[in-house]
Write an enzyme that holds these catalytic residues in place. Structure first.
Site, PDB file in Angstrom:
ATOM      1  N   GLU A  62       0.823  -1.211   0.000  1.00 59.43           N
ATOM      2  CA  GLU A  62       0.000   0.000   0.000  1.00 59.43           C
ATOM      3  C   GLU A  62       0.859   1.264   0.000  1.00 59.43           C
ATOM      4  OE1 GLU A  62      -4.167   1.493   2.053  1.00 59.43           O
ATOM      5  OE2 GLU A  62      -2.942  -0.010   3.069  1.00 59.43           O
ATOM      6  N   HIS A 105       8.378 -26.364   0.648  1.00 59.88           N
ATOM      7  CA  HIS A 105       7.807 -27.446  -0.153  1.00 59.88           C
ATOM      8  C   HIS A 105       6.887 -26.934  -1.250  1.00 59.88           C
ATOM      9  CE1 HIS A 105       9.340 -30.525   2.618  1.00 59.88           C
ATOM     10  NE2 HIS A 105       9.117 -29.601   3.554  1.00 59.88           N
ATOM     11  N   LYS A 154     -13.175   2.583  -2.774  1.00 65.02           N
ATOM     12  CA  LYS A 154     -14.224   2.958  -1.824  1.00 65.02           C
ATOM     13  C   LYS A 154     -15.308   3.783  -2.511  1.00 65.02           C
ATOM     14  CE  LYS A 154     -11.175   3.058   2.237  1.00 65.02           C
ATOM     15  NZ  LYS A 154     -10.582   3.914   3.292  1.00 65.02           N
TER      16      LYS A 154
END
Length: 426
Positions: free
Chosen positions: A270, A296, A412
């Site tokens: 961010e 792994h 937003k």
């Protein structure tokens, strides 16, 4: 207490020269100017006692109630929750940690909400609403839900608020006479864990938060006195080689770091994914791995995939954590695994980390290492401020605003427009 190993100790390529003294000075001076100008208030948090005083004041006033709580539920998202979760996960092994369940309402997923609040009763719970702006849609929506479900406005001692001074949430808390702690407006959410956002819940849980701030302060002072120039060198390396190494892996060798890794991912992504002053989109992509589990899976991609990654190893000095050990048991058909018998698990994971690091280095992939002697309040404070300063330094080299998040704000706005459009159609 915390040792830092430079990228340049393992990166021999002549195409990645060491930065000059002038380059180091330029970044350092830019950070000092930013600190003095108050561009971000996080620089000052280790030196301030406001969060400690405000938190102690709240705890003293509610001492009888807090001594009986079994659940601390934090309602907040991103920087309002990730830092506190990270520190508690790193320190929950300490004997000072109280037997209080720490829960987070940070997701609008209905399954997660129901699971988090399962068996939670108002009588033994404190709900802490944390939102810098006070208008974060996830936080306000979740707050409305718990207010209704637990009838908290009729039982206000079970509720507290942390937000910017004079934010809409602060105004709401004042109107309803709910205890509210404020943070400085220039302290961004993802940089706020050393403010009341983190200090209050961590203090309620029993940690010595003054030591967290001390660790951060000591490292900050060392940085300001030019004793941590390795951090500036790393920042210049990452920023200047971003086109070649645009993915930064934090490979942490303990499950204690899993939530710290999540905090780092938000901080890095961010803060550094921005448009620079020349109008160019820039950024660095964080990847979070936990060793030895992710050996792994992701190790294959690192070693034989595209050579576009750097790797930072974060680990604990295993000499200080010698128990438990692997029993000397001979399992039929599994004799090939006997070479680790009578070895401590600490030694095993340490060797796994060394083997992984050497394998990656042999491929010519840039690596560095952060090694912690003891996972305690002070070392965690150092770790937090190190990554915050590193982020700021990289931002300076990238020539961006490290502290805004316009891309998030666009999302937003669009969310609100979608609801408004739907409302008009109905």
């Amino acid at each position: 207490m915390v040792a830092f190993e430079s990228f340049f100790e393992h990166t021999g390529s002549k195409s990645i020269p060491h930065p000059s003294k002038e380059a180091l000075d330029n970044v350092y001076e830019a950070i000092i100017k930013e600190k003095i100008a108050g561009k971000s208030g996080y620089y000052n948090l280790p030196f301030e006692d406001k969060a400690i005083i405000d938190s102690q004041d709240y705890i003293v006033k509610h001492q009888d109630f807090l001594s009986q709580i079994k659940n601390l539920i934090i309602i907040g998202v991103g920087g309002s929750s990730l830092g506190t979760k990270a520190i508690d996960t790193m320190l929950c092994h300490l004997p000072c940690r109280k037997k209080i369940k720490l829960k987070f309402l940070e997701h609008t997923d209905p399954i997660e909400i129901c699971q988090t609040l399962q068996n939670v009763e108002r009588e033994n719970s404190l709900f802490l609403i944390v939102s810098k702006s006070g208008t974060t849609i996830e936080t306000s929506s979740l707050a409305k839900y718990v207010l209704d479900r637990f009838q908290l406005l009729e039982h206000k001692k079970h509720l507290a608020v942390i937000t910017d001074e004079y934010s809409p949430l602060h105004q709401w808390a004042s109107k309803h006479e709910i205890h509210c702690l404020n943070i400085a407006k220039n302290v961004g959410g993802r940089f706020s864990v050393l403010s009341s956002v983190g200090i209050l819940p961590l203090m309620i849980l029993g940690y010595d938060t003054s030591l967290i701030l001390k660790g951060a302060k000591d490292f900050m002072m060392s940085f300001l006195h030019r004793k941590e120039d390795h951090l500036i060198k790393k920042a210049i390396f990452l920023a200047k080689s971003r086109d070649r190494y645009h993915t930064n892996v934090l490979f942490s060798y303990s499950s204690s770091f899993k939530d710290f890794n999540a905090w780092y991912v938000q901080l890095w992504a961010e803060s550094l994914g921005k448009i620079d002053t020349y109008g160019k989109k820039v950024g660095l992509t964080p990847i979070s791995l936990i060793g030895s589990i992710d050996q792994h899976s992701f190790l294959q991609l690192i070693t034989q995939g595209s050579m576009d990654k750097t790797v930072t190893f974060l680990n604990i000095n295993r000499k200080n954590y010698s128990e438990p050990t692997i029993p000397d048991i001979d399992m039929e058909f599994l004799e090939s695994t006997n070479f680790v018998n009578r070895t401590s698990f600490a030694k095993l994971i340490n060797y796994q980390q060394i083997a992984t690091m050497q394998t990656i280095q042999n491929e010519g992939i840039p690596t560095d290492q952060i090694r912690i002697d003891y996972l305690c309040e002070e070392s965690v404070g150092i770790l937090i401020i190190y990554f915050e300063l590193l982020t700021s330094c990289v931002g300076k080299v990238l020539d961006i605003n490290t502290y805004n998040q316009p891309g998030v704000e666009f999302g937003k706005i669009r969310l609100k427009e979608m609801f408004e459009s739907q409302s008009k159609n109905h």
